[in-house]
Scaffold this active site. Sequence first.
Site, PDB file in Angstrom:
ATOM      1  N   HIS A   1      -6.560  18.104  13.819  1.00  0.00           N
ATOM      2  CA  HIS A   1      -7.135  17.554  12.589  1.00  0.00           C
ATOM      3  C   HIS A   1      -8.555  17.097  12.909  1.00  0.00           C
ATOM      4  CE1 HIS A   1      -7.942  15.024   9.149  1.00  0.00           C
ATOM      5  NE2 HIS A   1      -6.811  15.393   8.583  1.00  0.00           N
ATOM      6  N   ARG A   2      -9.523  17.505  12.079  1.00  0.00           N
ATOM      7  CA  ARG A   2     -10.933  17.209  12.374  1.00  0.00           C
ATOM      8  C   ARG A   2     -11.333  15.805  11.934  1.00  0.00           C
ATOM      9  NH1 ARG A   2     -14.419  20.846   8.010  1.00  0.00           N
ATOM     10  NH2 ARG A   2     -13.184  20.359   6.158  1.00  0.00           N
TER      11      ARG A   2
ATOM     12  N   LYS B   1       2.867  12.752   2.314  1.00  0.00           N
ATOM     13  CA  LYS B   1       2.224  11.687   1.553  1.00  0.00           C
ATOM     14  C   LYS B   1       3.285  10.694   1.080  1.00  0.00           C
ATOM     15  CE  LYS B   1      -1.803  13.818   1.763  1.00  0.00           C
ATOM     16  NZ  LYS B   1      -2.933  13.300   2.546  1.00  0.00           N
TER      17      LYS B   1
ATOM     18  N   ASP C   1      -0.355  13.167   8.914  1.00  0.00           N
ATOM     19  CA  ASP C   1      -1.778  13.004   8.628  1.00  0.00           C
ATOM     20  C   ASP C   1      -2.480  12.387   9.832  1.00  0.00           C
ATOM     21  OD1 ASP C   1      -3.994  13.404   7.020  1.00  0.00           O
ATOM     22  OD2 ASP C   1      -3.023  12.600   5.242  1.00  0.00           O
TER      23      ASP C   1
ATOM     24  N   LYS D   1       0.327   8.849   3.346  1.00  0.00           N
ATOM     25  CA  LYS D   1       0.048   8.966   4.777  1.00  0.00           C
ATOM     26  C   LYS D   1       0.748   7.886   5.584  1.00  0.00           C
ATOM     27  CE  LYS D   1      -4.821  10.164   4.036  1.00  0.00           C
ATOM     28  NZ  LYS D   1      -6.157   9.987   4.598  1.00  0.00           N
TER      29      LYS D   1
ATOM     30  N   HIS E   1      -8.723  22.266  10.941  1.00  0.00           N
ATOM     31  CA  HIS E   1      -9.096  22.167   9.532  1.00  0.00           C
ATOM     32  C   HIS E   1     -10.547  22.618   9.383  1.00  0.00           C
ATOM     33  CE1 HIS E   1      -5.649  19.496   8.134  1.00  0.00           C
ATOM     34  NE2 HIS E   1      -5.437  19.705   9.425  1.00  0.00           N
TER      35      HIS E   1
END
EC number: 4.1.1.39
Length: 490
Positions: A297-298, A179, A207, A181, A330
């Site tokens: 990552h969904r 972070k 991310d 992102k 995820h």
Amino acid sequence: MSQSVSERTRIKSDRYESGVIPYAKMGYWDAAYTVKDTDVLALFRITPQPGVDPVEAAAAVAGESSTATWTVVWTDLLTACERYRAKAYRVDPVPNSPDVYLAFNAYECDLFEEASLSNLTASIIGNVFGFKAVAALRLEDMRIPHSYLKTFQGPATGIVVERERLNKYGTPLLGATVKPKLGLSGKNYGRVVYEGLKGGLDFLKDDENINSQPFMRWRERFLNCLEGINRAAAATGEVKGSYLNITAATMEEVYKRAEYAKAIGSVLVMIDLVMGYTAIQSIAYWARENDMLLHLHRAGNSTYARQKNHGINFRVFCKWMRMSGVDHIHAGTVVGKLEGDPLMIKGFYDILRLTELEVNLPFGVFFEMDWASLRRCMPVASGGIHCGQMHQLIHYLGDDVVLQFGGGTIGHPDGIQAGATANRVALEAMVFSRNEGADFFNNQVGPQILRDAAKTCGPLQTALDLWKDISFNYTSTDTADFAETATANR
């Protein structure tokens, strides 16, 4: 002797009269149908339009997702039409939901190309969701038969092999998403990775929307991440990694980034769900051939998975992605900032981690299913979680999970390394107490375990003080139909 084509085409029956007749009369409804072991089964939540019979709505969905069109066509007689028609064979009312029904449909396995998720979904979800006869439609669950499942490769690495590579057993894995992102330079990005890993995390993670933007191109990110990984591994003596997002505009570019990540020493890469089914399967094949772990990552899933009456339940995506070959996905946190009913989340995790599924209606699992030899997929819990929730996370999610503390690491007042240390100490204290038999999920016992651990860990005490009152107690939009459950952090 079998009839010739010319003889068959002369046969007149109610089913083959020209014109428009109900789908149920065309052969797409069969209450006496005996499900075969080789059938693909799909469960739809159907809200028929006013005046539409639920059986006809179910038959329409079966028809339009297999062989039917809006009118009778004589070319049906040139095929094994009785075999290839999907059969709606059961319609049940949904408890406490007037005018909403669960429709069970069976599909002949030969309707689908082997090992092709794109072809499977083109039929099952390709056309029916815009059908006027239904006001809303949701794909709730599927059973993939052993014969079709075996054509897919499954996860490239799997839970067991991943743990062997990390030499870490009997505990959740720890991670964090970098972070902010977007906006960091490559050098600062690499520093975040180094600090998090040195503080005790197993993984850092890109991310979903960090690819190759003007403020930091992908090569710059990859190189700085690998420097941070190697330095942290040397300092701690542990195996470390970072999920390098290789999502790009074309598959040629995806492969280019994947090959570069491998060449500079990464052992894992990451993709986004928005890449699409064919792209996901393609890079999963590459990951297996190159002995790389694949994290998914969904991104985008809630646009069609969150609403209860329309779309696709996430449990179906869990099955599709395990078939496709991803190692991580995820899958919800229960206690974090994102949608997550406890029973539904447990159902998702079971689908990803078990080798055999039993019917479990409170968890939303409607079909028995044997995963054959496909490896297990590691769920990832990410989004609004912090170390003060450790007792809840372990209770709900178990050991085979990656706990991703993004803001809960990088937002620590004393810095990233301190945030990572707080999470590592909290996790180890909770696992140790659980293994000693403590009733750690008890709201009196669990927090006390953390407070006791914080007496000798300043970063943990600071984190508990900062986030002690932070929780996300919202009612889930998607809850179990066959059990009452609370979504609150308790």
